[in-house]
Design an enzyme around this catalytic site. Structure first.
Site, mmCIF file in Angstrom:
data_model
loop_
_atom_site.group_PDB
_atom_site.id
_atom_site.type_symbol
_atom_site.label_atom_id
_atom_site.label_comp_id
_atom_site.label_asym_id
_atom_site.label_seq_id
_atom_site.Cartn_x
_atom_site.Cartn_y
_atom_site.Cartn_z
ATOM 1 C CG HIS A 136 -45.889 -3.617 -17.214
ATOM 2 N ND1 HIS A 136 -46.834 -3.096 -18.072
ATOM 3 C CD2 HIS A 136 -46.393 -4.790 -16.767
ATOM 4 C CE1 HIS A 136 -47.878 -3.924 -18.129
ATOM 5 N NE2 HIS A 136 -47.631 -4.961 -17.343
ATOM 6 C CG ASN A 165 -49.381 -6.119 -13.214
ATOM 7 O OD1 ASN A 165 -49.066 -5.621 -12.135
ATOM 8 N ND2 ASN A 165 -49.712 -5.393 -14.267
ATOM 9 C CG HIS A 210 -45.963 -8.925 -19.565
ATOM 10 N ND1 HIS A 210 -46.859 -9.971 -19.495
ATOM 11 C CD2 HIS A 210 -46.592 -7.853 -19.045
ATOM 12 C CE1 HIS A 210 -47.996 -9.547 -18.969
ATOM 13 N NE2 HIS A 210 -47.863 -8.255 -18.674
ATOM 14 C CD GLN A 218 -49.926 -12.590 -15.781
ATOM 15 O OE1 GLN A 218 -49.952 -13.101 -14.657
ATOM 16 N NE2 GLN A 218 -49.173 -13.047 -16.770
HETATM 17 P P1 AMP Z 1 -50.661 -6.998 -17.849
HETATM 18 O O1 AMP Z 1 -51.999 -6.336 -17.620
HETATM 19 O O2 AMP Z 1 -49.677 -6.808 -16.739
HETATM 20 O O3 AMP Z 1 -50.843 -8.452 -18.253
HETATM 21 O O4 AMP Z 1 -50.023 -6.242 -19.083
HETATM 22 C C1 AMP Z 1 -50.378 -6.498 -20.402
HETATM 23 C C2 AMP Z 1 -50.059 -5.259 -21.170
HETATM 24 O O5 AMP Z 1 -50.074 -5.586 -22.550
HETATM 25 C C3 AMP Z 1 -51.057 -4.115 -20.977
HETATM 26 O O6 AMP Z 1 -50.391 -2.995 -20.431
HETATM 27 C C4 AMP Z 1 -51.575 -3.845 -22.383
HETATM 28 O O7 AMP Z 1 -51.778 -2.481 -22.647
HETATM 29 C C5 AMP Z 1 -50.463 -4.430 -23.246
HETATM 30 N N1 AMP Z 1 -50.878 -4.850 -24.573
HETATM 31 C C6 AMP Z 1 -51.975 -5.555 -24.921
HETATM 32 N N2 AMP Z 1 -51.988 -5.798 -26.245
HETATM 33 C C7 AMP Z 1 -50.848 -5.226 -26.742
HETATM 34 C C8 AMP Z 1 -50.282 -5.118 -28.051
HETATM 35 N N3 AMP Z 1 -50.874 -5.668 -29.141
HETATM 36 N N4 AMP Z 1 -49.113 -4.454 -28.203
HETATM 37 C C9 AMP Z 1 -48.507 -3.908 -27.129
HETATM 38 N N5 AMP Z 1 -48.986 -3.978 -25.855
HETATM 39 C C10 AMP Z 1 -50.140 -4.623 -25.679
#
Ligand code: AMP
Length: 117
Positions: free
Chosen positions: A105, A90, A103, A97
């Protein structure tokens, strides 16, 4: 980078369920999984998103190679028409995002429809 959630996880200041670490990236389970297997692969060096990261072609390639390697280690490699995995990046708030540290996924363990419904 201060004030970055994933930098804090990389530094060990915030706990995470780590599944792999290389000299370039850290892979850990997403806290809110959207599939039976949902792992994030993040470069150790901070960049906001893949648009910024892509200025460094080697780092971009390394991240994709690490993500594919983690997916294989998690048993998600495609076998015939079975299994497989989806990689998602994203990029930008409008694309979903929410954490502004690049990152990937890794999503697996179920079938995915394309195009998404
Ligand atoms: P995005 O929305 O593509 O930026 O993805 C960010 C991701 O980080 C989401 O899927 C969240 O669930 C994940 N996330 C947020 N905080 C944490 C955390 N402390 N540990 C692991 N994943 C997390």
């Amino acid at each position: 980078m201060s004030n970055c959630l994933f930098c804090s996880i990389i530094a060990g200041d915030i706990p995470a369920d780590v599944v792999a670490r290389t000299e370039h990236s850290l892979a850990f389970r997403d806290i809110d999984p959207q599939a039976p297997v949902h792992v994030l692969v993040v470069p150790l060096q901070h960049s906001a998103d893949v648009s910024e990261l892509s200025a460094d072609h080697e780092a971009t390639g390394q991240l994709m190679a690490d993500a594919a390697s983690v997916a294989r280690e998690l048993g998600l490699a495609p076998q015939g028409d079975q299994s497989g995995f989806r990689l998602v990046l994203n990029t930008g708030a409008g694309a979903g995002q929410s954490v502004f540290h690049t990152h990937v996924h890794i999503l697996g363990g179920r079938d995915f429809l394309w195009p998404p419904g």
